[in-house]
Design a protein around this motif. Sequence first.
Motif, PDB file in Angstrom:
ATOM      1  N   ALA A  79      28.985  43.840  58.644  1.00 54.48           N
ATOM      2  CA  ALA A  79      27.814  43.549  57.729  1.00 54.48           C
ATOM      3  C   ALA A  79      27.175  44.820  57.777  1.00 54.48           C
ATOM      4  CB  ALA A  79      26.988  42.542  58.661  1.00 54.48           C
ATOM      5  N   THR A  93      33.823  39.201  55.100  1.00 56.44           N
ATOM      6  CA  THR A  93      34.394  38.317  56.040  1.00 56.44           C
ATOM      7  C   THR A  93      35.969  37.939  55.918  1.00 56.44           C
ATOM      8  OG1 THR A  93      33.755  36.426  54.595  1.00 56.44           O
ATOM      9  CG2 THR A  93      32.022  37.110  56.068  1.00 56.44           C
ATOM     10  N   GLN A 127      28.193  42.131  52.927  1.00 54.58           N
ATOM     11  CA  GLN A 127      28.881  41.998  54.360  1.00 54.58           C
ATOM     12  C   GLN A 127      30.086  41.453  53.664  1.00 54.58           C
ATOM     13  OE1 GLN A 127      27.287  38.853  56.626  1.00 54.58           O
ATOM     14  NE2 GLN A 127      27.494  37.251  55.154  1.00 54.58           N
ATOM     15  N   ASN A 144      28.516  40.434  48.783  1.00 57.08           N
ATOM     16  CA  ASN A 144      29.127  39.246  49.762  1.00 57.08           C
ATOM     17  C   ASN A 144      30.727  38.946  49.489  1.00 57.08           C
ATOM     18  OD1 ASN A 144      26.732  38.939  51.347  1.00 57.08           O
ATOM     19  ND2 ASN A 144      25.899  38.028  49.425  1.00 57.08           N
ATOM     20  N   THR A 201      33.210  39.278  60.764  1.00 61.33           N
ATOM     21  CA  THR A 201      32.234  39.819  59.680  1.00 61.33           C
ATOM     22  C   THR A 201      32.089  41.172  60.027  1.00 61.33           C
ATOM     23  OG1 THR A 201      31.213  37.522  59.660  1.00 61.33           O
ATOM     24  CG2 THR A 201      29.850  39.504  58.710  1.00 61.33           C
TER      25      THR A 201
END
Length: 384
Positions: A56, A317, A315, A258, A54
């Motif tokens: 962030a 991922t 964030q 996201n 991740t």
Amino acid sequence: MAAALCCGLLDYKTEKFALTRNRRVGLLHRLLQLAVLGYLLGWVLVVRRGYQDTDAAPHVSVITKMKGVSVTRSKDASSRLWDVVDYASPPQGENVVFLVTNFIATAKQAQGTCPESPSVLDGMCTEDVDCPVGNPVVHGNGIKTGKCVMFNATHSTCEIYGWCPVENNTLPRKPLLAEAENFTLFIKNTVNFTKFNFSKANTLQTNDSTYFKSCTYDPFFNPSCPVFRIGDVVEAAGETFGDLALLGGSISIRIEWNCDLDQPSARCQPQYSFILVDRRYNFRTASYYWDSQRRPYRSLMKLYGIRFDISVHGQATVVCDLVLLYLDTQADFYWKEKFEEFARCGKAQVEHFSISPPSSSWNSVASLNCTWHRFNSYKIKDNR
């Protein structure tokens, strides 16, 4: 003593296990094991996505522009045209921009003496002794001269030295820039997830030069248009434009990114939310000029409006190497892409890797003659 110490050093110890056939203890043991397994699988992997890496803390950029024109008319029937330079502060902002929706003007103020406003409690008086010379009026507009004078037929106030006449405090019943409801706010936002070398903008990639001049943001029908109608933003924040524009207010615009980078980049899109922070917002500004006699004057404006505070969060991922290399169904493919075997016999040239290895690793290769080695994403080039 020495003999005992020597014997102790030569002792050998081993563990002894006891098998207890107790169903309670066995059941508790298995339940604890299942709890740990459930925590790892359910919480760490599924809920918290522990199998993903991740980022962030993206680097963000925000640029804002407003568009729209309005005309206001005062009591003396004079009119004034307002464009983006007049009603937006700053005209080309970043993450904070202010839109004028109402105002109170006090024209042609000059430095001199005049009665204080009766709306200022410290300026009220009945005789000269109530106005000590040189004392500033608390929450007022100037310095007391020592005289108590008539402001109008019903009120007497202290005479002051300041900008005269004192500020007008009569608020219009309706917002003077009611057309601002149809103004537009353009928000250009770019995020850069440096950990994964991935960047994305909220503007639609199009060759149509007229797209941004004609589109308006809609969460369902036009989510990729970064042009927001002011009335729609106020409504999304739970307020009506007419009520908020009269005395001003503050709205927070939150942009949330996201992004799952294991999916196509087109699915990485921002989500907008609008929150009403405050219902009152105003400040004062003035423009200065001189007459033909070089006497200074100013026009005082008390501006009411809507302040937009834009914040960006998010964030990204991506599936970590452990899953790709060992658990994925295409693990062999990822392994071959990530690692490469090569042989070096004498002079060789290898150009299949992406980054240069540490010098110590290169020296270890250079000292060998013809041995197979495996390196992780290194670019090695030997022209000796």
